[in-house]
Design an enzyme around this catalytic site. Structure first.
Site, PDB file in Angstrom:
ATOM      1  N   LYS A 198       2.236   2.218  -5.198  1.00 51.07           N
ATOM      2  CA  LYS A 198       2.923   1.771  -6.425  1.00 51.07           C
ATOM      3  C   LYS A 198       2.083   2.068  -7.675  1.00 51.07           C
ATOM      4  O   LYS A 198       2.617   2.476  -8.695  1.00 51.07           O
ATOM      5  CB  LYS A 198       3.209   0.267  -6.343  1.00 51.07           C
ATOM      6  CG  LYS A 198       4.191  -0.093  -5.243  1.00 51.07           C
ATOM      7  CD  LYS A 198       4.353  -1.589  -5.101  1.00 51.07           C
ATOM      8  CE  LYS A 198       3.154  -2.290  -4.511  1.00 51.07           C
ATOM      9  NZ  LYS A 198       2.875  -2.035  -3.099  1.00 51.07           N
ATOM     10  N   GLN A 202       2.298  -5.835  -3.251  1.00 50.23           N
ATOM     11  CA  GLN A 202       2.586  -5.915  -1.804  1.00 50.23           C
ATOM     12  C   GLN A 202       3.902  -5.173  -1.518  1.00 50.23           C
ATOM     13  O   GLN A 202       4.258  -4.290  -2.272  1.00 50.23           O
ATOM     14  CB  GLN A 202       2.641  -7.361  -1.308  1.00 50.23           C
ATOM     15  CG  GLN A 202       1.294  -8.080  -1.320  1.00 50.23           C
ATOM     16  CD  GLN A 202       0.935  -8.680  -2.655  1.00 50.23           C
ATOM     17  OE1 GLN A 202       1.736  -9.340  -3.266  1.00 50.23           O
ATOM     18  NE2 GLN A 202      -0.274  -8.453  -3.104  1.00 50.23           N
ATOM     19  N   ASP A 216       0.817  -1.224   0.000  1.00 56.87           N
ATOM     20  CA  ASP A 216       0.000   0.000   0.000  1.00 56.87           C
ATOM     21  C   ASP A 216       0.844   1.265   0.000  1.00 56.87           C
ATOM     22  O   ASP A 216       0.417   2.305   0.518  1.00 56.87           O
ATOM     23  CB  ASP A 216      -0.963   0.025   1.210  1.00 56.87           C
ATOM     24  CG  ASP A 216      -1.756  -1.262   1.319  1.00 56.87           C
ATOM     25  OD1 ASP A 216      -2.245  -1.720   0.279  1.00 56.87           O
ATOM     26  OD2 ASP A 216      -1.858  -1.808   2.434  1.00 56.87           O
ATOM     27  N   GLY A 222      -4.095  -4.260  -4.479  1.00 57.99           N
ATOM     28  CA  GLY A 222      -5.066  -3.250  -4.889  1.00 57.99           C
ATOM     29  C   GLY A 222      -4.303  -1.991  -5.242  1.00 57.99           C
ATOM     30  O   GLY A 222      -3.857  -1.271  -4.357  1.00 57.99           O
ATOM     31  N   HIS A 223      -4.066  -1.785  -6.517  1.00 56.62           N
ATOM     32  CA  HIS A 223      -3.285  -0.610  -6.946  1.00 56.62           C
ATOM     33  C   HIS A 223      -4.233   0.502  -7.368  1.00 56.62           C
ATOM     34  O   HIS A 223      -4.982   0.366  -8.328  1.00 56.62           O
ATOM     35  CB  HIS A 223      -2.325  -1.009  -8.079  1.00 56.62           C
ATOM     36  CG  HIS A 223      -1.230  -1.914  -7.592  1.00 56.62           C
ATOM     37  ND1 HIS A 223      -0.311  -2.506  -8.408  1.00 56.62           N
ATOM     38  CD2 HIS A 223      -0.917  -2.321  -6.339  1.00 56.62           C
ATOM     39  CE1 HIS A 223       0.525  -3.231  -7.674  1.00 56.62           C
ATOM     40  NE2 HIS A 223       0.167  -3.139  -6.418  1.00 56.62           N
TER      41      HIS A 223
HETATM   42  P1  IMP Z   1      -2.557 -12.832   1.419  1.00 54.26           P
HETATM   43  O1  IMP Z   1      -1.482 -12.467   0.462  1.00 54.26           O
HETATM   44  O2  IMP Z   1      -3.918 -12.439   0.941  1.00 54.26           O
HETATM   45  O3  IMP Z   1      -2.492 -14.257   1.836  1.00 54.26           O
HETATM   46  O4  IMP Z   1      -2.328 -11.988   2.767  1.00 54.26           O
HETATM   47  C1  IMP Z   1      -1.180 -12.160   3.581  1.00 54.26           C
HETATM   48  C2  IMP Z   1      -0.827 -10.866   4.300  1.00 54.26           C
HETATM   49  O5  IMP Z   1      -0.388  -9.901   3.351  1.00 54.26           O
HETATM   50  C3  IMP Z   1      -2.002 -10.217   5.041  1.00 54.26           C
HETATM   51  O6  IMP Z   1      -1.486  -9.552   6.187  1.00 54.26           O
HETATM   52  C4  IMP Z   1      -2.505  -9.184   4.058  1.00 54.26           C
HETATM   53  O7  IMP Z   1      -3.170  -8.121   4.695  1.00 54.26           O
HETATM   54  C5  IMP Z   1      -1.211  -8.748   3.426  1.00 54.26           C
HETATM   55  N1  IMP Z   1      -1.385  -8.268   2.050  1.00 54.26           N
HETATM   56  C6  IMP Z   1      -1.582  -9.014   0.941  1.00 54.26           C
HETATM   57  N2  IMP Z   1      -1.674  -8.242  -0.136  1.00 54.26           N
HETATM   58  C7  IMP Z   1      -1.515  -6.981   0.274  1.00 54.26           C
HETATM   59  C8  IMP Z   1      -1.475  -5.724  -0.399  1.00 54.26           C
HETATM   60  O8  IMP Z   1      -1.569  -5.624  -1.621  1.00 54.26           O
HETATM   61  N3  IMP Z   1      -1.275  -4.626   0.391  1.00 54.26           N
HETATM   62  C9  IMP Z   1      -1.097  -4.725   1.739  1.00 54.26           C
HETATM   63  N4  IMP Z   1      -1.122  -5.869   2.402  1.00 54.26           N
HETATM   64  C10 IMP Z   1      -1.332  -6.991   1.677  1.00 54.26           C
END
Ligand code: IMP
Length: 423
Positions: free
Chosen positions: A16, A224, A13, A40-41
């Site tokens: 990017k 991420q 977040d 989520g971009h």
């Molecule tokens: P997962 O990738 O959905 O399995 O989530 C694993 C961890 O990464 C969790 O703490 C999510 O909140 C975090 N996470 C996954 N994708 C994002 C992102 O795009 N932005 C921020 N946190 C993320």
């Protein structure tokens, strides 16, 4: 020609999407190399807000080709929704959005497995976005996964059915109560697959390497952040892919010696969504203020983000692991109005002061040590030139640059494309 990378250096977040969008005019190809619809971009331009999940952020650029690389995991259902949301832009997806045959597919049962696993973990849950990311990467490394290229094979349905049945048995094994209608989920999936098959599938490593040979410029867009990397992040509270620079090599089939600049994006403060340790997290008024002004809610799940001061120990670690050559500081405008700002410069770790990011950053082991800075009151959001930036912000920037030893080339002062100051 070299390929440049753009990576988030914190827990995701960082902004990017906005920066890729700002930079796309300089590139022929934008490629995503890991993650999936957990990302989520957000892009804001011409008064509209767009959130992309799997589609690269170069999609709004008139000529850039967007590649979804082999390291990405694709949920056809969410992908179709994303495409539908873009219908008003009249984008020629068949030529502007190319999909790697080696990208793995997220099945409806992967999402169910994610939910079952999180529920079974109880208090120890990761805080996953529940998009099926973990189970899909598990099937990938377990050599059970289904890939985009499999959709073109004669035995696709058989393999899909076999994997789905296996997943159902695994869900039962978790012994948690999960309500779902498999038939409905499969119909939705089939619709998504039908739409996905209208796009162009490519052998993306071949496509990208030929493009490089032919002098095309490529920007690899990370998803991420480095602290969510499966190897270098705050494990097990991480995502299931390599979000760091090395992930671009494996997620696109690009050799390390083809990498040029590595752009590292960070917020002027820190946020985290989901569970896991966060040494500089604030539980006071300052944290509430950051969340409010910064509108810190997850772009994918809408969950409130945890907020805290900038952590230079973590930032230096991310810069080192990624080989960052240029920094971009986002959301500087959110810090306007604070009398005093803090930056964490070291940790007290088990009674000893350390300046590296250790194995374990759980609160019982780590206490942040801060340097204090004078804040600034000016509203930055209308500023367009670096000369307009307040002196106290320049001091804040200079301190970071000196500590991290990498220049900050972009200072973002608002969510819109236009609110971007180049240095
Ligand atoms: P997962 O990738 O959905 O399995 O989530 C694993 C961890 O990464 C969790 O703490 C999510 O909140 C975090 N996470 C996954 N994708 C994002 C992102 O795009 N932005 C921020 N946190 C993320």
């Amino acid at each position: 020609m070299a390929i440049n990378l753009l990576l988030g250096l914190q827990w995701g977040d960082e902004g990017k999407g906005k920066i890729v969008d700002v930079l796309t005019r300089d590139y022929d190809i934008i490629a995503r190399f890991q993650g999936g619809p957990n990302a989520g971009h957000t892009l804001i331009f011409d008064g509209y807000k767009h959130v992309l999940h799997t589609i690269p952020s170069g999609i709004f650029h008139k000529t850039a080709v967007n590649v979804v690389g082999n390291g990405v995991v694709i949920d056809p259902v969410i992908f179709k929704r994303e495409l539908d949301n873009l219908s008003k832009f009249e984008i020629d997806f068949a030529t502007k959005l190319l999909i790697s045959r080696k990208a793995h597919l997220i099945l409806p049962t992967h999402r169910l497995l994610d939910a079952a696993s999180e529920t079974a973990k109880g208090k120890a849950k990761i805080g996953s976005t529940l998009k099926g990311i973990g189970p899909t990467y598990m099937d990938k490394t377990g050599r059970n996964g289904l890939r985009v290229g499999d959709l073109e094979m004669a035995d696709w349905q058989e393999r899909y059915d076999a994997l789905t049945e296996k997943h159902i048995r695994m869900i039962d094994f978790y012994g948690v109560k999960l309500e779902y209608d498999l038939k409905e989920l499969q119909e939705e999936f089939d619709e998504g697959v039908k739409r996905l098959k209208e796009l162009t599938f490519i052998d993306s490593e071949e496509y990208l390497n030929s493009a490089l040979k032919n002098g095309k410029s490529i920007l690899a867009e990370g998803a991420q952040g480095s602290l969510l990397d499966v190897d270098f992040g705050t494990y097990p509270f991480v995502t299931s892919s390599n979000t760091t620079a090395a992930g671009a090599c494996t997620g696109l089939g690009i050799a390390p010696n083809k990498i040029g600049d590595v752009f590292g994006i960070f917020k002027a403060y820190t946020t985290r969504v989901g569970s896991g340790p966060f040494p500089t997290e604030l539980f006071d008024e300052d944290g509430v203020e950051m969340a409010k002004v910064g509108q810190e809610f997850g772009a994918t799940t809408g969950r409130p983000r945890r907020c805290g001061w900038l952590d230079l120990v973590a930032l230096k670690y991310a810069v080192q692991v990624n080989g960052v050559t240029q920094l971009m500081m986002m959301k500087s405008d959110v810090l306007s109005g604070f009398d005093t700002l803090k930056i964490c410069t070291s940790y007290m770790y088990k009674g000893e002061e350390i300046s590296h990011f250790p194995f374990n950053v759980e609160p019982e082991n780590v206490r942040p040590v801060y340097s204090e800075f004078k804040g600034w009151q000016a509203d930055l959001t209308q500023m367009t030139e670096k000369e307009q930036l307040p002196k106290n912000l320049m001091d804040y920037i200079s301190f970071i640059e000196k500590e991290v030893e990498v220049p900050i080339k972009i200072v973002s002062v608002g969510p819109d494309r236009k609110q971007t100051i180049l240095r």
